[in-house]
Design an enzyme around this catalytic site. Structure first.
Site, PDB file in Angstrom:
ATOM      1  N   GLU A  37       0.871  -1.168   0.000  1.00  0.00           N
ATOM      2  CA  GLU A  37       0.000   0.000   0.000  1.00  0.00           C
ATOM      3  C   GLU A  37       0.912   1.224   0.000  1.00  0.00           C
ATOM      4  O   GLU A  37       1.807   1.322   0.850  1.00  0.00           O
ATOM      5  CB  GLU A  37      -0.873   0.002   1.263  1.00  0.00           C
ATOM      6  CG  GLU A  37      -1.867   1.139   1.223  1.00  0.00           C
ATOM      7  CD  GLU A  37      -2.743   1.256   2.469  1.00  0.00           C
ATOM      8  OE1 GLU A  37      -2.699   0.363   3.333  1.00  0.00           O
ATOM      9  OE2 GLU A  37      -3.448   2.269   2.548  1.00  0.00           O
ATOM     10  N   ARG A 263       5.283 -12.828   9.673  1.00  0.00           N
ATOM     11  CA  ARG A 263       5.967 -11.584   9.345  1.00  0.00           C
ATOM     12  C   ARG A 263       7.276 -11.494  10.121  1.00  0.00           C
ATOM     13  O   ARG A 263       7.468 -12.156  11.131  1.00  0.00           O
ATOM     14  CB  ARG A 263       5.074 -10.384   9.602  1.00  0.00           C
ATOM     15  CG  ARG A 263       4.696 -10.172  11.052  1.00  0.00           C
ATOM     16  CD  ARG A 263       3.537  -9.186  11.193  1.00  0.00           C
ATOM     17  NE  ARG A 263       3.909  -7.843  10.796  1.00  0.00           N
ATOM     18  CZ  ARG A 263       3.250  -7.123   9.882  1.00  0.00           C
ATOM     19  NH1 ARG A 263       2.207  -7.620   9.265  1.00  0.00           N
ATOM     20  NH2 ARG A 263       3.618  -5.895   9.597  1.00  0.00           N
ATOM     21  N   LYS A 273       3.995   0.604   9.883  1.00  0.00           N
ATOM     22  CA  LYS A 273       4.062   1.842   9.111  1.00  0.00           C
ATOM     23  C   LYS A 273       3.468   3.014   9.882  1.00  0.00           C
ATOM     24  O   LYS A 273       3.900   4.149   9.718  1.00  0.00           O
ATOM     25  CB  LYS A 273       3.319   1.672   7.787  1.00  0.00           C
ATOM     26  CG  LYS A 273       4.219   1.136   6.689  1.00  0.00           C
ATOM     27  CD  LYS A 273       3.597   1.370   5.349  1.00  0.00           C
ATOM     28  CE  LYS A 273       3.382   0.051   4.669  1.00  0.00           C
ATOM     29  NZ  LYS A 273       2.630   0.133   3.426  1.00  0.00           N
TER      30      LYS A 273
HETATM   31  P1  ATP Z   1       1.216  -2.183   8.363  1.00  0.00           P
HETATM   32  O1  ATP Z   1       2.540  -1.737   8.898  1.00  0.00           O
HETATM   33  O2  ATP Z   1       0.176  -1.166   8.520  1.00  0.00           O
HETATM   34  O3  ATP Z   1       0.837  -3.568   8.813  1.00  0.00           O
HETATM   35  P2  ATP Z   1       2.040  -3.368   5.948  1.00  0.00           P
HETATM   36  O4  ATP Z   1       3.465  -3.352   6.330  1.00  0.00           O
HETATM   37  O5  ATP Z   1       1.268  -4.610   5.982  1.00  0.00           O
HETATM   38  O6  ATP Z   1       1.326  -2.275   6.803  1.00  0.00           O
HETATM   39  P3  ATP Z   1       1.663  -3.295   3.103  1.00  0.00           P
HETATM   40  O7  ATP Z   1       2.061  -2.219   2.185  1.00  0.00           O
HETATM   41  O8  ATP Z   1       0.274  -3.757   3.051  1.00  0.00           O
HETATM   42  O9  ATP Z   1       1.944  -2.703   4.521  1.00  0.00           O
HETATM   43  O10 ATP Z   1       2.655  -4.518   2.955  1.00  0.00           O
HETATM   44  C1  ATP Z   1       2.937  -5.085   1.693  1.00  0.00           C
HETATM   45  C2  ATP Z   1       3.283  -6.535   1.842  1.00  0.00           C
HETATM   46  O11 ATP Z   1       4.398  -6.692   2.705  1.00  0.00           O
HETATM   47  C3  ATP Z   1       2.143  -7.321   2.432  1.00  0.00           C
HETATM   48  O12 ATP Z   1       1.973  -8.495   1.672  1.00  0.00           O
HETATM   49  C4  ATP Z   1       2.585  -7.627   3.818  1.00  0.00           C
HETATM   50  O13 ATP Z   1       2.056  -8.830   4.263  1.00  0.00           O
HETATM   51  C5  ATP Z   1       4.111  -7.666   3.686  1.00  0.00           C
HETATM   52  N1  ATP Z   1       4.734  -7.310   4.950  1.00  0.00           N
HETATM   53  C6  ATP Z   1       4.511  -6.210   5.675  1.00  0.00           C
HETATM   54  N2  ATP Z   1       5.212  -6.217   6.815  1.00  0.00           N
HETATM   55  C7  ATP Z   1       5.928  -7.362   6.822  1.00  0.00           C
HETATM   56  C8  ATP Z   1       6.846  -7.969   7.735  1.00  0.00           C
HETATM   57  N3  ATP Z   1       7.170  -7.387   8.871  1.00  0.00           N
HETATM   58  N4  ATP Z   1       7.371  -9.169   7.397  1.00  0.00           N
HETATM   59  C9  ATP Z   1       7.047  -9.761   6.241  1.00  0.00           C
HETATM   60  N5  ATP Z   1       6.186  -9.254   5.341  1.00  0.00           N
HETATM   61  C10 ATP Z   1       5.621  -8.063   5.621  1.00  0.00           C
END
Ligand code: ATP
Ligand code: MG
Length: 558
Positions: A37, A263, A273
């Site tokens: 996003e 994650r 974020k």
């Molecule tokens: P937020 O911090 O609000 O949870 P987000 O990090 O999930 O947001 P996105 O832009 O939706 O933000 O993430 C893009 C992709 O990266 C998604 O498929 C998400 O699952 C993956 N992702 C995000 N954070 C992690 C993490 N810590 N480890 C592995 N994958 C991640």
């Protein structure tokens, strides 16, 4: 026959599923996607997801799409769209022609929403956000049907079209799926598909007054693009039944499947974020690319090589259970890569002047220094020795304890690539602080060895006073002082000493003159990289990482 070990590296349950699907002939080609996003910069958690999705597309016959999940114009910006693309490329991955935006599918998603209404599977709800929240129930109590749940198809279509036309204010109505308000899985209790939002979208401008929810947009975007394996993090596991519900009810062109992995969490680090945005907005850091940030932009600016990040995510692997990785593991990967790749130079962080009393005034000589101890092809360079030098303040003690082998009155040490020197006197200021050392050198020890075979216990780095260059050096420590910072009150856990500025440091002239943004090792001090804050008069260097893991030791000491 057993497989060679190398082939086992990088195996995980997702790759096993994909291999099995290929073996069964389910797909000719594997299609994955990375779906950020654009509401912030990418961080190291995203690096794990990028390496997984793009890595799979490299290892199996297939491709990986970069798809922006741009369904919430209130938080999304072009700056983020640009930075995300730069960061994925920097990490070493390429989406080729496969750049997509969920907003490209807004028309189709809208038509499918009308179809759900016509099929009696969606309705317009006039309840407030708060009423919807309360009537959704809890884990132990079922929800309550909305009083608007049984509207006719005609009324729903009319209201939905007027929502689209912008007739109603923000929040006045939503479109909900009509599933089951008593479902055990709360995600199935009539989830919201569309909300009214009068906002300018970076790509669709003012065309839309309603925007789809993540749940409604995501799976359908996958289906439109022919994604075979839609890989996301564990928090979406409970959304999978809804993902499948849409795919079953709608005439989508393909049948993607969602898989969830754990994650990345790191000690001393927050990867939300929301938190990262606040750190930037509230000025706790100097921007998204502040070298203390766990963002890819921050790490790039700090001199972290992308190969170190790729190695790190390979080592941590892909698992189904959440865990927290020690940040020391990341630091280990960075050190390993930099040790292998970076050239050696000399820098003096806290200079102490040394005058070699028996070295002739006005004389200098060029000595040869090697650029990489394990890589002869990196060559050598010249450094200028002379009567006045700088050494590190830490390398001298007037009254040393027993095991201090570096410079002290009467003690002899080696200056790297140069000579043996012996301290013969100290000069102090009014406050009694040592401000200059008097030394003698032994001309017979040129190159650093004594012909009579006598030994010294320390070799120290140094710089010529005349031709070294003043520089600012920035030393970074963990942004958070707490190994598991509290995301809801992170300001309290910030490390007040996360940035140390050494404004009187000195570096080799060749380092100052080169505009290279490659990190280099300052011998005995760590790895450093030129920062963008450098000015022609004053270079600024950031320490990427120290040589040894003093951090883990500090933690152990408490
Ligand atoms: P937020 O911090 O609000 O949870 P987000 O990090 O999930 O947001 P996105 O832009 O939706 O933000 O993430 C893009 C992709 O990266 C998604 O498929 C998400 O699952 C993956 N992702 C995000 N954070 C992690 C993490 N810590 N480890 C592995 N994958 C991640
Ligand atoms: Mg997300």
């Amino acid at each position: 026959m057993t497989e060679p070990v190398a082939a086992e590296v990088g195996r995980d349950f997702i790759r096993d599923i994909i291999q099995a699907d290929l073996d069964q002939g389910k797909y000719r080609e594997i299609v994955t996607r990375f779906p950020p996003e654009p509401n912030g910069y990418l961080h190291i958690g995203h690096a794990k997801s990028i390496a997984l999705n793009f890595g799979i597309a490299q290892e199996f016959p297939g491709r990986c799409h970069l798809r922006f999940d741009d369904t919430n114009p209130v938080k999304e910006e072009q700056e983020y769209i640009d930075s995300i693309q730069a960061d994925v490329r920097w990490l070493g991955f390429d989406w080729g022609k496969n750049l997509f935006f969920a907003s490209d599918y807004f028309d189709r998603l809208y038509d499918w929403a009308e179809q759900l209404i016509r099929d009696g599977l969606a309705y317009v709800d006039d309840q407030t956000q708060e009423e919807i929240r309360v009537s959704r129930g809890t884990l132990t109590e079922p929800g309550k049907n909305s009083p608007f749940r049984d509207r006719s198809v005609e009324e729903n279509l009319d209201l939905f079209r007027r929502m689209k036309a912008g007739e109603f204010p923000n929040g006045a109505r939503v479109l909900r799926a009509k599933i089951d308000m008593a479902a055990g899985n709360i995600n199935l209790r009539d989830p919201v598909l569309y909300r009214i939002l009068h906002a300018h979208h970076p790509r669709t401008g003012t065309k839309w007054h309603i925007y789809p929810s993540y749940d409604y947009a995501h799976g359908q975007s996958d289906a439109i693009e022919g994604i075979t394996h839609s890989i996301c993090t564990l928090e979406f596991e409970d959304h999978r039944p809804l993902y499948d519900w849409f795919i079953e009810k709608l005439p989508v062109p393909s049948q993607p499947h969602q898989y969830e992995f754990a994650r990345l969490n790191l000690t001393y680090t927050l990867l939300s974020k929301r938190v990262l945005t606040q750190l930037v907005r509230d000025g706790h850091v100097a921007g998204w690319d502040d070298p203390r940030m766990p963002t890819m932009a921050g790490m790039r600016r700090r001199g972290v090589p992308p190969a170190a990040l790729r190695e790190f995510v390979k080592r941590i692997g892909v698992a189904k259970a959440n865990s927290v990785v020690d940040v020391g593991m990341l630091e280990f990967c960075i050190r390993e890569e930099l040790n292998r790749t970076s050239q050696r130079r000399m820098g003096v962080l806290r200079p102490l002047k040394v005058v070699i009393e028996n070295y002739p005034e006005g004389q200098t000589e060029e000595l040869e220094a090697i650029n990489h101890p394990d890589d002869p092809s990196a060559g050598t360079r010249k450094i200028t020795f002379g009567r006045e030098l700088y050494i590190e303040q830490d390398d001298f003690m007037e009254n040393p304890p027993k095991k201090f082998f570096r410079l002290s009155p009467g003690n002899e040490v080696r200056l790297r690539y140069a000579y043996f020197v012996k301290c013969t006197g100290v000069i102090k200021n009014d406050k009694g602080e040592v401000v200059e050392l008097r030394c003698t050198y032994d001309p017979a020890t040129k190159g650093g060895n004594a012909p009579d075979g006598r030994k010294v216990k320390a070799t120290m780095h140094w710089l010529p006073a005349a031709t070294s260059v003043p520089a600012e050096i920035r030393i970074y420590n963990q942004l958070f002082a707490n190994p598991s910072p509290d995301a809801s009150n992170f300001a309290a856990d910030l490390n007040p000493n996360s940035l140390e500025i050494l404004s009187d440091a000195r570096i080799e002239a060749s380092v100052a003159e080169s505009n290279s943004t490659e990190p280099m090792q300052f011998e005995r001090q760590g790895y450093f990289v030129r920062d963008k804050d450098s000015t022609p008069g004053k270079p600024v260097f950031s320490r990427t990482i120290g040589l040894r893991d003093t951090f883990a030791k500090e933690v152990a000491k408490g």
